[in-house]
Motif scaffolding. Structure first.
Motif, PDB file in Angstrom:
ATOM      1  N   LEU A   1       0.721  -1.332  -0.085  1.00  0.00           N
ATOM      2  CA  LEU A   1       0.087  -0.034   0.080  1.00  0.00           C
ATOM      3  C   LEU A   1       0.852   1.222  -0.111  1.00  0.00           C
ATOM      4  O   LEU A   1       0.448   2.129  -0.850  1.00  0.00           O
ATOM      5  CB  LEU A   1      -0.987  -0.060   1.166  1.00  0.00           C
ATOM      6  CG  LEU A   1      -2.113  -0.569   1.134  1.00  0.00           C
ATOM      7  CD1 LEU A   1      -2.837  -0.770   2.564  1.00  0.00           C
ATOM      8  CD2 LEU A   1      -3.205  -0.013   0.209  1.00  0.00           C
ATOM      9  N   LEU A   2       1.833   1.396   0.864  1.00  0.00           N
ATOM     10  CA  LEU A   2       2.675   2.513   0.857  1.00  0.00           C
ATOM     11  C   LEU A   2       3.505   2.474  -0.436  1.00  0.00           C
ATOM     12  O   LEU A   2       3.854   3.800  -0.763  1.00  0.00           O
ATOM     13  CB  LEU A   2       3.746   2.206   2.110  1.00  0.00           C
ATOM     14  CG  LEU A   2       2.931   2.339   3.567  1.00  0.00           C
ATOM     15  CD1 LEU A   2       4.041   1.978   4.741  1.00  0.00           C
ATOM     16  CD2 LEU A   2       2.296   3.618   3.874  1.00  0.00           C
ATOM     17  N   ASN A   3       4.086   1.607  -1.031  1.00  0.00           N
ATOM     18  CA  ASN A   3       4.874   1.850  -2.085  1.00  0.00           C
ATOM     19  C   ASN A   3       4.044   2.158  -3.395  1.00  0.00           C
ATOM     20  O   ASN A   3       4.176   2.858  -4.291  1.00  0.00           O
ATOM     21  CB  ASN A   3       5.426   0.490  -2.596  1.00  0.00           C
ATOM     22  CG  ASN A   3       6.716   0.089  -1.682  1.00  0.00           C
ATOM     23  OD1 ASN A   3       7.429   1.043  -1.289  1.00  0.00           O
ATOM     24  ND2 ASN A   3       6.759  -1.089  -1.309  1.00  0.00           N
ATOM     25  N   TRP A   4       2.575   1.857  -3.342  1.00  0.00           N
ATOM     26  CA  TRP A   4       1.627   1.938  -4.446  1.00  0.00           C
ATOM     27  C   TRP A   4       1.427   3.636  -4.322  1.00  0.00           C
ATOM     28  O   TRP A   4       1.583   4.167  -5.467  1.00  0.00           O
ATOM     29  CB  TRP A   4       0.326   1.387  -4.015  1.00  0.00           C
ATOM     30  CG  TRP A   4      -0.771   1.922  -4.881  1.00  0.00           C
ATOM     31  CD1 TRP A   4      -1.126   1.908  -6.190  1.00  0.00           C
ATOM     32  CD2 TRP A   4      -1.944   2.428  -4.424  1.00  0.00           C
ATOM     33  NE1 TRP A   4      -1.988   2.471  -6.521  1.00  0.00           N
ATOM     34  CE2 TRP A   4      -2.715   2.835  -5.526  1.00  0.00           C
ATOM     35  CE3 TRP A   4      -2.372   2.855  -2.957  1.00  0.00           C
ATOM     36  CZ2 TRP A   4      -4.038   3.430  -5.136  1.00  0.00           C
ATOM     37  CZ3 TRP A   4      -3.594   3.334  -2.807  1.00  0.00           C
ATOM     38  CH2 TRP A   4      -4.416   3.563  -3.742  1.00  0.00           C
ATOM     39  N   GLN A   5       1.110   4.303  -3.197  1.00  0.00           N
ATOM     40  CA  GLN A   5       0.757   5.753  -2.971  1.00  0.00           C
ATOM     41  C   GLN A   5       0.906   5.971  -1.399  1.00  0.00           C
ATOM     42  O   GLN A   5       0.243   5.603  -0.816  1.00  0.00           O
ATOM     43  CB  GLN A   5      -0.359   5.975  -3.514  1.00  0.00           C
ATOM     44  CG  GLN A   5      -0.627   7.350  -4.344  1.00  0.00           C
ATOM     45  CD  GLN A   5      -0.470   8.586  -3.177  1.00  0.00           C
ATOM     46  OE1 GLN A   5      -0.610   8.550  -2.063  1.00  0.00           O
ATOM     47  NE2 GLN A   5       0.107   9.771  -3.720  1.00  0.00           N
ATOM     48  N   LEU A   6       2.151   6.740  -1.350  1.00  0.00           N
ATOM     49  CA  LEU A   6       2.798   6.897   0.064  1.00  0.00           C
ATOM     50  C   LEU A   6       1.520   7.571   0.898  1.00  0.00           C
ATOM     51  O   LEU A   6       1.108   6.702   1.994  1.00  0.00           O
ATOM     52  CB  LEU A   6       3.937   7.727   0.272  1.00  0.00           C
ATOM     53  CG  LEU A   6       4.449   7.735   1.466  1.00  0.00           C
ATOM     54  CD1 LEU A   6       5.204   6.320   1.955  1.00  0.00           C
ATOM     55  CD2 LEU A   6       5.634   8.743   1.556  1.00  0.00           C
ATOM     56  N   THR A   7       1.156   8.452   0.668  1.00  0.00           N
ATOM     57  CA  THR A   7      -0.023   9.239   1.520  1.00  0.00           C
ATOM     58  C   THR A   7      -1.119   8.470   1.471  1.00  0.00           C
ATOM     59  O   THR A   7      -1.850   8.354   2.579  1.00  0.00           O
ATOM     60  CB  THR A   7      -0.130  10.730   1.185  1.00  0.00           C
ATOM     61  OG1 THR A   7       1.185  11.262   1.170  1.00  0.00           O
ATOM     62  CG2 THR A   7      -0.907  11.594   1.983  1.00  0.00           C
ATOM     63  N   LEU A   8      -1.526   8.269   0.633  1.00  0.00           N
ATOM     64  CA  LEU A   8      -2.995   7.593   0.568  1.00  0.00           C
ATOM     65  C   LEU A   8      -2.837   6.125   1.113  1.00  0.00           C
ATOM     66  O   LEU A   8      -3.865   5.651   1.710  1.00  0.00           O
ATOM     67  CB  LEU A   8      -3.378   7.307  -0.939  1.00  0.00           C
ATOM     68  CG  LEU A   8      -4.829   6.639  -1.138  1.00  0.00           C
ATOM     69  CD1 LEU A   8      -6.071   7.528  -0.225  1.00  0.00           C
ATOM     70  CD2 LEU A   8      -5.417   6.697  -2.566  1.00  0.00           C
TER      71      LEU A   8
END
Length: 181
Positions: free
Chosen positions: A48-55
């Motif tokens: 999830l964090l690698n996909w889009q850090l803030t989201l």
């Protein structure tokens, strides 16, 4: 379940906190702990964090908020906590009413302070259930974000402050929706 068992005890809280501290302290000394946690969280939360850090972090915080509020709701005596909260509000109103009478205000404050240990005793059980998983998660976060070069959320917040602020916001919203004290 009788009321005493449901309230929990300070002993269990102390034990859980000591175990949590031991796990946090042994994170680098006992590689099996670190490897196990990374093998679970890197493919899930890390993805999830690698996909889009803030989201991704926001989604993780929402899930954790929901998880902790559900545990809080079902591991505490909500009825008793609600009653205690009502009594505390009454005492606060009384203190405002007698604000010009320091003697009476002191007496009411003393009554108000009696709620602190009672509230702690009622809420320790939920802390016991969430402490170890959250400590493991925080240790994983530390490793994960260090490997990314300690990125800033919204351009200026460290992962910890972003987590803390968003966790407080989402937990408050979820508590209101689920009517959790």
């Amino acid at each position: 379940m009788d009321k005493t068992a449901k309230e929990g005890s300070y002993t269990s809280l102390v034990i859980v906190m000591l175990v949590s501290l031991a796990i946090a302290g042994l994170w680098d000394a006992v590689p099996a702990i670190k490897i196990f946690v990374h093998s679970i969280l890197t493919p899930s939360a890390g993805a999830l964090l690698n996909w889009q850090l803030t989201l991704g972090m926001t989604i993780i915080v929402i899930i954790l908020s929901l998880f902790t509020v559900i545990i809080q709701k079902y591991a505490t005596d909500q009825e008793t906590l609600k009653e205690m909260k009502k009594e505390q509000k009454i005492l606060q109103l009384e203190m405002k009413k007698y604000k010009d009478d320091p003697q009476k205000v002191m007496e009411l404050q003393k009554k108000s302070f009696e709620f602190i240990p009672k509230t702690m005793k009622l809420t320790t059980r939920s802390i016991a259930y969430t402490a170890v998983p959250l400590i493991l998660l925080f240790r994983w976060f530390m490793d994960f974000f260090e490997a990314l070069g300690d990125p800033k959320f919204l351009g200026f917040l460290s992962w910890f402050w972003f987590y803390l602020i968003t966790f407080m916001i989402f937990s408050s919203i979820i508590k209101k929706i689920m009517k959790v004290v």
